[in-house]
Design a protein around this motif. Sequence first.
Motif, PDB file in Angstrom:
ATOM      1  N   TRP A 259      44.332  29.174  33.423  1.00 38.34           N
ATOM      2  CA  TRP A 259      45.059  28.904  34.662  1.00 38.34           C
ATOM      3  C   TRP A 259      44.183  29.123  35.889  1.00 38.34           C
ATOM      4  O   TRP A 259      44.307  28.400  36.884  1.00 38.34           O
ATOM      5  CB  TRP A 259      46.331  29.735  34.724  1.00 38.34           C
ATOM      6  N   ALA A 260      43.288  30.093  35.828  1.00 44.10           N
ATOM      7  CA  ALA A 260      42.369  30.288  36.948  1.00 44.10           C
ATOM      8  C   ALA A 260      41.494  29.052  37.152  1.00 44.10           C
ATOM      9  O   ALA A 260      41.180  28.688  38.289  1.00 44.10           O
ATOM     10  CB  ALA A 260      41.511  31.524  36.706  1.00 44.10           C
ATOM     11  N   SER A 261      41.139  28.391  36.063  1.00 45.37           N
ATOM     12  CA  SER A 261      40.309  27.188  36.165  1.00 45.37           C
ATOM     13  C   SER A 261      41.044  26.041  36.836  1.00 45.37           C
ATOM     14  O   SER A 261      40.414  25.075  37.286  1.00 45.37           O
ATOM     15  CB  SER A 261      39.828  26.756  34.770  1.00 45.37           C
ATOM     16  N   LYS A 262      42.356  26.115  36.919  1.00 48.22           N
ATOM     17  CA  LYS A 262      43.152  25.075  37.570  1.00 48.22           C
ATOM     18  C   LYS A 262      43.356  25.346  39.058  1.00 48.22           C
ATOM     19  O   LYS A 262      44.123  24.647  39.725  1.00 48.22           O
ATOM     20  CB  LYS A 262      44.490  24.911  36.857  1.00 48.22           C
ATOM     21  N   GLY A 263      42.709  26.372  39.561  1.00 45.23           N
ATOM     22  CA  GLY A 263      42.788  26.650  40.993  1.00 45.23           C
ATOM     23  C   GLY A 263      43.811  27.681  41.393  1.00 45.23           C
ATOM     24  O   GLY A 263      44.024  27.915  42.592  1.00 45.23           O
ATOM     25  N   VAL A 264      44.463  28.312  40.417  1.00 45.14           N
ATOM     26  CA  VAL A 264      45.417  29.375  40.735  1.00 45.14           C
ATOM     27  C   VAL A 264      44.650  30.545  41.356  1.00 45.14           C
ATOM     28  O   VAL A 264      43.587  30.938  40.872  1.00 45.14           O
ATOM     29  CB  VAL A 264      46.170  29.799  39.461  1.00 45.14           C
ATOM     30  N   ASP A 265      45.213  31.111  42.426  1.00 45.74           N
ATOM     31  CA  ASP A 265      44.526  32.165  43.180  1.00 45.74           C
ATOM     32  C   ASP A 265      44.978  33.573  42.821  1.00 45.74           C
ATOM     33  O   ASP A 265      44.382  34.547  43.293  1.00 45.74           O
ATOM     34  CB  ASP A 265      44.753  31.948  44.677  1.00 45.74           C
ATOM     35  N   GLY A 266      46.051  33.678  42.030  1.00 46.13           N
ATOM     36  CA  GLY A 266      46.527  35.010  41.687  1.00 46.13           C
ATOM     37  C   GLY A 266      47.609  34.957  40.636  1.00 46.13           C
ATOM     38  O   GLY A 266      48.245  33.918  40.413  1.00 46.13           O
ATOM     39  N   PHE A 267      47.810  36.101  39.992  1.00 43.28           N
ATOM     40  CA  PHE A 267      48.835  36.233  38.963  1.00 43.28           C
ATOM     41  C   PHE A 267      49.763  37.389  39.305  1.00 43.28           C
ATOM     42  O   PHE A 267      49.308  38.502  39.592  1.00 43.28           O
ATOM     43  CB  PHE A 267      48.213  36.512  37.590  1.00 43.28           C
ATOM     44  N   PRO A 276      49.336  47.989  27.597  1.00 42.44           N
ATOM     45  CA  PRO A 276      48.416  49.120  27.812  1.00 42.44           C
ATOM     46  C   PRO A 276      47.452  48.876  28.964  1.00 42.44           C
ATOM     47  O   PRO A 276      46.904  47.772  29.117  1.00 42.44           O
ATOM     48  CB  PRO A 276      47.673  49.232  26.473  1.00 42.44           C
ATOM     49  N   VAL A 277      47.220  49.922  29.765  1.00 41.62           N
ATOM     50  CA  VAL A 277      46.313  49.800  30.901  1.00 41.62           C
ATOM     51  C   VAL A 277      44.904  49.474  30.432  1.00 41.62           C
ATOM     52  O   VAL A 277      44.113  48.848  31.162  1.00 41.62           O
ATOM     53  CB  VAL A 277      46.344  51.084  31.756  1.00 41.62           C
ATOM     54  N   GLU A 278      44.567  49.857  29.195  1.00 43.47           N
ATOM     55  CA  GLU A 278      43.237  49.556  28.665  1.00 43.47           C
ATOM     56  C   GLU A 278      43.009  48.040  28.590  1.00 43.47           C
ATOM     57  O   GLU A 278      41.895  47.558  28.820  1.00 43.47           O
ATOM     58  CB  GLU A 278      43.059  50.182  27.278  1.00 43.47           C
ATOM     59  N   PHE A 279      44.058  47.291  28.242  1.00 45.39           N
ATOM     60  CA  PHE A 279      43.913  45.833  28.237  1.00 45.39           C
ATOM     61  C   PHE A 279      43.647  45.316  29.632  1.00 45.39           C
ATOM     62  O   PHE A 279      42.767  44.467  29.839  1.00 45.39           O
ATOM     63  CB  PHE A 279      45.167  45.153  27.675  1.00 45.39           C
ATOM     64  N   TRP A 280      44.411  45.798  30.597  1.00 44.32           N
ATOM     65  CA  TRP A 280      44.247  45.307  31.961  1.00 44.32           C
ATOM     66  C   TRP A 280      42.842  45.602  32.478  1.00 44.32           C
ATOM     67  O   TRP A 280      42.225  44.761  33.136  1.00 44.32           O
ATOM     68  CB  TRP A 280      45.288  45.925  32.880  1.00 44.32           C
ATOM     69  N   GLN A 281      42.335  46.777  32.191  1.00 43.86           N
ATOM     70  CA  GLN A 281      40.985  47.134  32.627  1.00 43.86           C
ATOM     71  C   GLN A 281      39.964  46.154  32.047  1.00 43.86           C
ATOM     72  O   GLN A 281      39.063  45.678  32.751  1.00 43.86           O
ATOM     73  CB  GLN A 281      40.668  48.564  32.191  1.00 43.86           C
ATOM     74  N   TRP A 282      40.128  45.838  30.780  1.00 43.62           N
ATOM     75  CA  TRP A 282      39.221  44.928  30.079  1.00 43.62           C
ATOM     76  C   TRP A 282      39.364  43.505  30.612  1.00 43.62           C
ATOM     77  O   TRP A 282      38.361  42.818  30.876  1.00 43.62           O
ATOM     78  CB  TRP A 282      39.551  44.996  28.586  1.00 43.62           C
ATOM     79  N   ALA A 283      40.602  43.042  30.803  1.00 43.29           N
ATOM     80  CA  ALA A 283      40.848  41.639  31.158  1.00 43.29           C
ATOM     81  C   ALA A 283      40.568  41.346  32.630  1.00 43.29           C
ATOM     82  O   ALA A 283      39.948  40.320  32.957  1.00 43.29           O
ATOM     83  CB  ALA A 283      42.274  41.251  30.813  1.00 43.29           C
ATOM     84  N   THR A 284      41.046  42.207  33.543  1.00 44.67           N
ATOM     85  CA  THR A 284      40.877  41.903  34.967  1.00 44.67           C
ATOM     86  C   THR A 284      39.395  41.855  35.340  1.00 44.67           C
ATOM     87  O   THR A 284      38.988  41.025  36.166  1.00 44.67           O
ATOM     88  CB  THR A 284      41.610  42.929  35.858  1.00 44.67           C
ATOM     89  N   ARG A 285      38.596  42.732  34.740  1.00 44.66           N
ATOM     90  CA  ARG A 285      37.157  42.705  35.037  1.00 44.66           C
ATOM     91  C   ARG A 285      36.542  41.383  34.615  1.00 44.66           C
ATOM     92  O   ARG A 285      35.724  40.799  35.335  1.00 44.66           O
ATOM     93  CB  ARG A 285      36.455  43.856  34.325  1.00 44.66           C
ATOM     94  N   VAL A 287      38.061  38.445  34.172  1.00 43.79           N
ATOM     95  CA  VAL A 287      38.535  37.341  35.005  1.00 43.79           C
ATOM     96  C   VAL A 287      37.827  37.356  36.351  1.00 43.79           C
ATOM     97  O   VAL A 287      37.362  36.319  36.852  1.00 43.79           O
ATOM     98  CB  VAL A 287      40.060  37.407  35.185  1.00 43.79           C
ATOM     99  N   LYS A 288      37.694  38.544  36.942  1.00 47.41           N
ATOM    100  CA  LYS A 288      37.106  38.627  38.276  1.00 47.41           C
ATOM    101  C   LYS A 288      35.594  38.419  38.265  1.00 47.41           C
ATOM    102  O   LYS A 288      35.016  38.097  39.317  1.00 47.41           O
ATOM    103  CB  LYS A 288      37.476  39.958  38.918  1.00 47.41           C
ATOM    104  N   GLN A 289      34.975  38.576  37.128  1.00 48.16           N
ATOM    105  CA  GLN A 289      33.558  38.231  37.044  1.00 48.16           C
ATOM    106  C   GLN A 289      33.354  36.745  37.311  1.00 48.16           C
ATOM    107  O   GLN A 289      32.362  36.337  37.914  1.00 48.16           O
ATOM    108  CB  GLN A 289      33.009  38.593  35.664  1.00 48.16           C
ATOM    109  N   ARG A 290      34.303  35.926  36.892  1.00 47.74           N
ATOM    110  CA  ARG A 290      34.217  34.480  37.084  1.00 47.74           C
ATOM    111  C   ARG A 290      34.962  34.010  38.325  1.00 47.74           C
ATOM    112  O   ARG A 290      34.597  33.001  38.924  1.00 47.74           O
ATOM    113  CB  ARG A 290      34.743  33.762  35.841  1.00 47.74           C
TER     114      ARG A 290
END
Length: 576
Positions: A259-267, A276-285, A287-290
Motif C-alpha cells: 500500500w505504501a507503494s501506491k502512494g499512501v502516506d500513513g496507516f 505485540p510491540v516487537e512486531f511493530w518495532q520490526w515492521a515500522t523500521r 517500512v520507514k527505511q523505504r
Amino acid sequence: MFTASGVPVMDKLIIYQIFTRLFGNQNTTNRPYGTRDENGVGKFNDINDLALQSIRQFGATHVWYTGILEHATQTDYSHYGIRPDDPIVVKGKAGSPYAVKDYYDVDPDLAVHVPDRMAEFEALVQRSHAYGLKVIIDFIPNHVAREYYSDVKPAGVVDLGQNDDVTVNFSATNNFYYLPGQAFVSPERNEQECSPSQHRLHEFPAKVTGSGSITASPDANDWYETIKLNYGLNIFDGSRHFDPIPNTWHQMLDILLYWASKGVDGFRCDMAHYVPVEFWQWATRRVKQRYPDLIFIAEIYDPSLYRPFIFEGGFDYLYDKVGLYDSVRELMEGRGSCYNLTRVWQQESGDFSQHMLRFLENHDEQRIASRFFANNPWAAIPGMTLSATMHTGPVLIYFGQEVGVRAEGAEGFSGDDGRTTIFDYWGLPRWQGWLNGGNFDGARLSDEQRDLRAFYQQLNYLVKGSDAIQNGYFYDLQYVNDNGQSPGYDAHQIYSYLRYTDRQKLLIVCNFSSQHTYETSVRIPDTAFVAMNLEPARTYQFTDIFMANLTIEIVGSTGLPLLLPPWSVRVLEIKS
C-alpha cells in the motif's frame, strides 16, 4: 504544577476522517437493512475535485479514508471473480470494514466500474495529493474476516492460513489459532437473519475469534465475524516465539509495503495494542527505511502501553481516547471536572503529548449532537478547542461532525446508538446538505449548520496559523487559579493554560459549563512570565484572535478579568 515539554518537530496535523461508503452517497431512501441498490453507496469517484478542494479549504492536511480494503459483505460480487461471503459471518448488509477479506484489494462497493476498482482508488490518491492532502488508510493487523481469501494477491504471495498446520492450536509458523476437534458455530442471532440455503460456511477446526475469545461459539456481541492473526504469541499459555521471525510478520510487512507503494502516506493501525510491540518495532523500521515520511497511528486503549508503542514500536501517534477524550466528554456531558485534564498530562502523556491524536468523534464513537452524548453540537466549542490547542500533536475531525450529524435511529445491524453506521448502506441527511448533489458547497445546510462549520474551519485556521499552537510549550494555570485564588474561577468548569514560543504567546481559557456565565480573573504566575521571557510587572495587551472582538490591557501579574459565557473560549495573544 506546569510542564514545559520539549519543542518537537511540527506535528500539528489536521486529519479529516471520511467513511468512504457514506461520504458521497446522495440516496435518501434509508430503508433499515436496505441493500446497496436500495439505499445507495458512496464511491471513490464521488470524492471529486470539488470535495477535495472544500476539504483543503476547510483546513485539513490529511484525509483518512476509512473502509478502503476489501471486506466481507452480503452484496454478491461473484460475477466479478470475488468470492461471496456467508451472511452468518457478516455484520450488516454492507459488512464491517474491519473484517478484511483481501488485504491486497479495495472494496468493490466503492468503485463505479468494479473491474477498475484499484485504478479508481489510485486516482483518488493522486487527486488528494494534487490538492495538497496526504492520504491515510486503515491497516487492520489483528484480525481478518472468517472467510479471508485474496483474489488478487501478487504473484508469489502465500495466502493467510494456506500453509497452516490445523491439527495444533498454536504453531509459530501458523497465521491463525485453532481449536482442533471443534467446529465454529455462528451466534444464533445471525442464524435467524438468513435462510438456511445461504449458509455454506463450515469452519473446522474452528479458529480463535478476532477479539481473542478462545471458543468455537462466540456470542452475538463478540467479533464473531473475524479470526485472530498469530504473531508468535501463544495465547493458550502466554509464551512468545519471535525467533525466527514468524511468517505472519513477513506477510504483514509485505502488505504494508504494497500500500505504501501506491502512494499512501500513513496507516491508522486498528487495535494496534492487540499485536505485540516487537512486531511493530520490526515492521515500522523496515517500512520507514523505504518510506521515511510515512506515518503510523495506533488505535490503542491501554495507557501503560503508550510509551513502549511510541519509543519502541515506532508509532508516530496514538489515540488519546482513554485520557483526553474520556475526560473532555465527561465535561461536555456535565459530569466531569477540569482537574482530570491536568491529570491527563501529568500522569499519562505530558512528556510525549506531541504523539497523541486528539478527537471528539470518529467512526467508533457517538456523535456529539446525538442524545447519547451532548445532544447539542455546540457543546463541542470548548472541548474541541482544547483538543486542538492543548498540545502540539495532531487533531482529527470526523466527516459530518462539522455540520452536526446526529446519527438518530437504527440503520440496520447498527442500532439506535448515536453512532453513524459502519455496517449498513445509508445516507446522512444532515451531511447531504453539505454534499448538495456533489457540489460540496453547503447550499442546503441550515444557517445553524453553516455557523457550526464556520467554527470548525476557524479553529483549523487558528491551529494552522499559530506558531505557539503548532510548536509551543504548554503551561497549566489551574494550580494558581483554583481554590479561591482567583475570584469567580470554578476550576471544575474552567480550564486555562498558556501556549508559547519566542514568536508568540497565547492564553487560552475554556468554559465547559452549559449553564453558567463566569465573571472571573485568570492569574498568570511570575514563573510563567519568566518562562515566556516576559517581565511580570510590565503592561501587556491581551487580544482575542479566535472568536471574540476583545482587547484588554493590564499589568501582567495582576490577573486578567474575563467574562466567560457558557460553552465559550478565549484565545488571547499576549503582546507588550
